[in-house]
Design a protein around this motif. Structure first.
Motif, short mmCIF file in Angstrom:
data_model
loop_
_atom_site.label_atom_id
_atom_site.label_comp_id
_atom_site.label_asym_id
_atom_site.label_seq_id
_atom_site.Cartn_x
_atom_site.Cartn_y
_atom_site.Cartn_z
N ASP A 16 3.97 14.65 0.60
CA ASP A 16 4.70 15.47 -0.36
C ASP A 16 5.97 14.80 -0.87
O ASP A 16 6.40 15.05 -2.00
CB ASP A 16 5.08 16.83 0.27
N ARG A 48 3.83 8.92 -4.32
CA ARG A 48 3.12 10.12 -4.76
C ARG A 48 2.79 10.13 -6.26
O ARG A 48 1.70 10.57 -6.65
CB ARG A 48 3.92 11.37 -4.36
N PRO A 49 3.70 9.69 -7.14
CA PRO A 49 3.34 9.70 -8.57
C PRO A 49 2.06 8.91 -8.87
O PRO A 49 1.31 9.26 -9.76
CB PRO A 49 4.56 9.06 -9.24
N ASN A 50 1.82 7.86 -8.09
CA ASN A 50 0.60 7.08 -8.29
C ASN A 50 -0.64 7.89 -7.91
O ASN A 50 -1.70 7.76 -8.51
CB ASN A 50 0.64 5.79 -7.46
N TYR A 51 -0.50 8.72 -6.90
CA TYR A 51 -1.60 9.60 -6.49
C TYR A 51 -1.94 10.57 -7.61
O TYR A 51 -3.09 10.71 -8.02
CB TYR A 51 -1.17 10.35 -5.23
N ASP A 52 -0.91 11.21 -8.15
CA ASP A 52 -1.16 12.18 -9.23
C ASP A 52 -1.68 11.52 -10.49
O ASP A 52 -2.41 12.14 -11.27
CB ASP A 52 0.13 12.95 -9.53
N ALA A 53 -1.30 10.26 -10.67
CA ALA A 53 -1.78 9.55 -11.85
C ALA A 53 -3.17 8.97 -11.63
O ALA A 53 -3.79 8.48 -12.57
CB ALA A 53 -0.80 8.43 -12.22
N GLY A 54 -3.66 9.01 -10.40
CA GLY A 54 -4.98 8.44 -10.10
C GLY A 54 -4.94 6.92 -9.97
O GLY A 54 -5.93 6.26 -10.24
N LEU A 55 -3.81 6.39 -9.58
CA LEU A 55 -3.69 4.93 -9.41
C LEU A 55 -3.75 4.62 -7.91
O LEU A 55 -2.82 4.96 -7.17
CB LEU A 55 -2.39 4.44 -10.02
N PHE A 56 -4.84 3.99 -7.49
CA PHE A 56 -5.05 3.79 -6.07
C PHE A 56 -5.26 2.33 -5.73
O PHE A 56 -5.86 1.58 -6.51
CB PHE A 56 -6.29 4.57 -5.60
N GLU A 58 -7.38 -0.33 -4.03
CA GLU A 58 -8.81 -0.35 -3.73
C GLU A 58 -9.13 -1.29 -2.59
O GLU A 58 -10.11 -1.12 -1.88
CB GLU A 58 -9.62 -0.76 -4.96
N TYR A 85 0.57 0.86 -5.57
CA TYR A 85 -0.11 2.11 -5.86
C TYR A 85 -0.35 2.92 -4.59
O TYR A 85 -0.12 2.44 -3.47
CB TYR A 85 -1.45 1.84 -6.56
N TYR A 135 -4.09 6.17 -0.64
CA TYR A 135 -5.04 7.24 -0.27
C TYR A 135 -6.44 6.70 0.02
O TYR A 135 -7.05 7.03 1.04
CB TYR A 135 -5.08 8.23 -1.43
N LYS A 136 -6.95 5.84 -0.87
CA LYS A 136 -8.33 5.36 -0.68
C LYS A 136 -8.42 4.32 0.45
O LYS A 136 -9.52 3.96 0.87
CB LYS A 136 -8.87 4.77 -1.98
N PRO A 174 -1.55 12.66 3.36
CA PRO A 174 -1.83 14.01 2.86
C PRO A 174 -2.17 15.03 3.95
O PRO A 174 -2.23 16.22 3.64
CB PRO A 174 -3.04 13.79 1.94
#
Lengths: 362, 244
Positions: free
Chosen positions: A230, A235-243, A245, A256, A259-260, A266
């Motif tokens: 939180d 976090r902005p990268n998560y919301d933007a879908g930038l991960f 790989e 980025y 998460y992946k 989270p």
């Protein structure tokens, strides 16, 4: 006995300015803010400093190591100096019978007033033989110590949820403190917990003389109320879908979201992304590695660390719920298709049967 | 074939005597609230499954952008949460209708309490799984097996609602999600809750496949408008001619 923290600091040569600095730092880590400094100072001047017993059971002492690295060394110094830290296996000078006497003296002289800090889980299998101190099992020591305590704090994941000792198959029957003690336990999980969080909890107990607000899992809300995710700076990268790989890709270089890569931010409640570690220098995600969720119950069994979904039990280390789900989904589709084929093969026969029935009836 | 006959179940290929049509009666089975529930549920469920899967396995983005320039993963999550709220209240409305609606939508249709319902479960398994008894009477509303399986999906709805809101509660101060906090310690923290919430996605995927197929299959073997009934509400019942 009977001394306040302030008088004890005076004896050790601390100035009033240093005392106020200490109060300010303590008020900050305990979450009281500026308005609370006076309250803290007043408490430290007037209240008797409480006796503290710090127990070590099945653990690696990383909690103690973390504690002495708090970002405000004066707080730690002061607390370690001025608290009546009457018993702690790791730091005390006494040993053998002297040490045991110090423990029993503290309990009898401070009945209902002393604070117990427990580091480590307690083994319960086979009569508790896997952790014994002075010929007594950890469990019996814990019960003796906790019985007349004013407050019990479980330091770290071992004491809060069992941590690595309690990971499958948990051969020693390692059990967290709150399951063994019949009074409220303040859980301060983490492997180790953040030093400043530990300071904050102790300060809260000293200043207000009461247990801080706890969540459903017994953790102080002020430090465990939000997820690492939180307040993560990625976090902005998560919301933007930038991960990221893979660990060596351009996205990793750009910082980025991890998460992946299995980041457990989270699903992990802790203050890492706010308080950070080592005097606010960094925290795992800032250093480029995902959170492993070390302050969550059972995190050793929720692996692998580099997958954000657990492996599905019985289907091999790499199979997640998605693998199983895909297999089930495809099998269902195949079954439905086969059913459709059979239905069509039977088509003529079925139509004939239905019509025969119609004829019979009409 | 005379065009004046209202509904006739005859084919050209089979030797049904002309002039002796089988009569069907039109029955209003699915009332408007049931149909509306079904389609809102269908749309919400598909949206939830698609966005839910994407939340678990985000699509790889190739173009170079900075985080402030886009918010697509945020939107995916937003759609998931919105669809979830719609789906929950829609489901609650359906539960209510189970007590005030007609007998086909009644709560009693979802439990095989009667002997005849249990017998029908056997019959439907014979028709659907073994394809040995593909004609004969089947209930006009939900058949007993379908009703019982829907009850199972309701349990899955409830499970997803509890786990979903529990996961959502850490992002929300409203009372509704926070009501479901208690599940978190039971399933071993957010990680466990998320695992089970994710696993049940696949239950719904499987259910959707089987549900759509069986709707078509029963439309075919029963021949009385199973598929169109969820659009218009009408089904057809054979008029028994016992007098003869």
């Amino acid at each position: 006995m009977g001394q306040s923290i302030w008088s004890s600091m005076q004896q050790k040569g601390y100035s009033r300015r240093e005392f106020m600095q200490f109060c300010a730092a303590a008020a900050t880590v305990a979450g009281f803010g500026q308005a609370g400094v006076a309250q803290v100072a007043s408490a430290f001047e007037k209240k008797e400093k409480p006796a503290v017993i710090w127990m070590h059971f099945q653990e690696c002492t990383c909690c103690s190591e973390s504690f002495i690295r708090a970002s405000h060394p004066i707080v730690v110094d002061a607390l370690l100096d001025v608290l009546d830290l009457n018993y702690t296996e790791t730091l005390m000078a006494a040993s053998g019978f002297q040490a045991e006497k110090s423990l029993t003296d503290t309990i009898t002289k401070n009945k209902g007033k002393y604070i117990v800090l427990v580091e480590g889980a307690v083994p319960t299998a086979d009569g508790g033989v896997y952790c014994m101190i002075g010929g007594k099992t950890a469990e019996s020591i814990l019960q003796t110590v906790a019985k007349d305590a004013a407050a019990v704090v479980a330091w770290g994941s071992c004491a809060s949820n069992g941590c690595v000792q309690a990971a499958k198959p948990n051969p020693t029957g390692a059990t967290p403190i709150y399951k063994l003690v019949d009074k409220p336990v303040i859980n301060v999980p983490g492997c180790p917990p953040i030093a400043d969080v530990m300071m904050g909890v102790v300060t809260h107990l000293l200043v207000l003389g009461q247990v801080p607000a706890l969540d459903s899992q017994g953790r102080p809300k002020e430090f465990y109320g939000r997820r690492v995710h939180d307040t993560c700076y990625r976090r902005p990268n998560y919301d933007a879908g930038l991960f990221v790989e893979s660990w060596d890709d351009e996205n990793a270089r750009k910082g980025y979201c991890l998460y992946k890569m299995g980041c457990k931010g989270p699903v992990t409640y802790n203050a890492c992304s706010v308080v950070k570690w080592n005097e606010g220098t960094s925290y795992p995600i800032q250093s480029g590695h995902g959170c492993i969720g070390c302050s969550e119950a059972g995190f050793w069994d929720n692996g692998p660390f580099y997958q954000h979904l657990a492996s599905f039990p019985g289907f091999g280390i790499e199979s997640t719920a998605d693998t199983v789900g895909t297999v089930v989904g495809v099998a269902t589709l195949a079954g439905v298709a086969a059913h459709a084929v059979v239905t069509n093969i039977r088509k003529r026969g079925v139509i004939a049967e239905v019509h025969a029935e119609d004829q019979k009836e009409s | 074939m005379p065009m004046s006959t209202p509904v006739v179940a005859t084919g050209n290929a089979t030797p049904v005597p002309n002039g002796q049509p089988v009569e069907y009666r039109r029955i209003y089975v699915w009332e408007m609230p049931v149909r509306v529930y079904h389609w809102i549920n269908a749309v919400a469920l598909v949206a939830l499954c698609v966005t839910g899967y994407m939340i678990g396995a985000p699509i790889r983005m190739f173009y170079a952008a900075e985080a402030y320039q886009q918010y697509w993963f945020g939107w995916v999550r937003f759609i998931h949460f919105t669809a979830a709220f719609i789906y929950v209240f829609n489901f609650l409305a359906r539960l209510y209708w189970g007590f005030v609606g007609n007998k086909y939508s009644s709560w009693a249709a979802f439990f095989p309490l009667k002997r005849s319902q249990r017998q029908e479960i056997v019959d439907v398994i014979k028709a659907d799984v073994f394809e040995v008894k593909m004609h004969g009477p089947i209930s006009t509303g939900h058949n007993a097996l379908a009703g019982f399986i829907y009850f199972g999906t309701f349990l899955a709805f409830v499970f997803q609602t509890i786990t979903g809101f529990a996961l959502y509660s850490s992002m929300s101060n409203s009372w509704l999600p926070r009501m479901f906090n208690w599940i978190v310690p039971l399933l071993g923290g957010d990680f466990g809750v998320r695992f089970w919430h994710h696993l049940f996605l696949w239950f719904f995927v499987t259910f959707i496949i089987v549900h759509i197929y069986l709707a078509f299959y029963h439309d075919y073997i029963e021949g009385r408008g199973t598929v169109s009934s969820i659009i218009g509400g009408w089904k057809f019942d054979r008029v028994e001619k016992r007098g003869k």
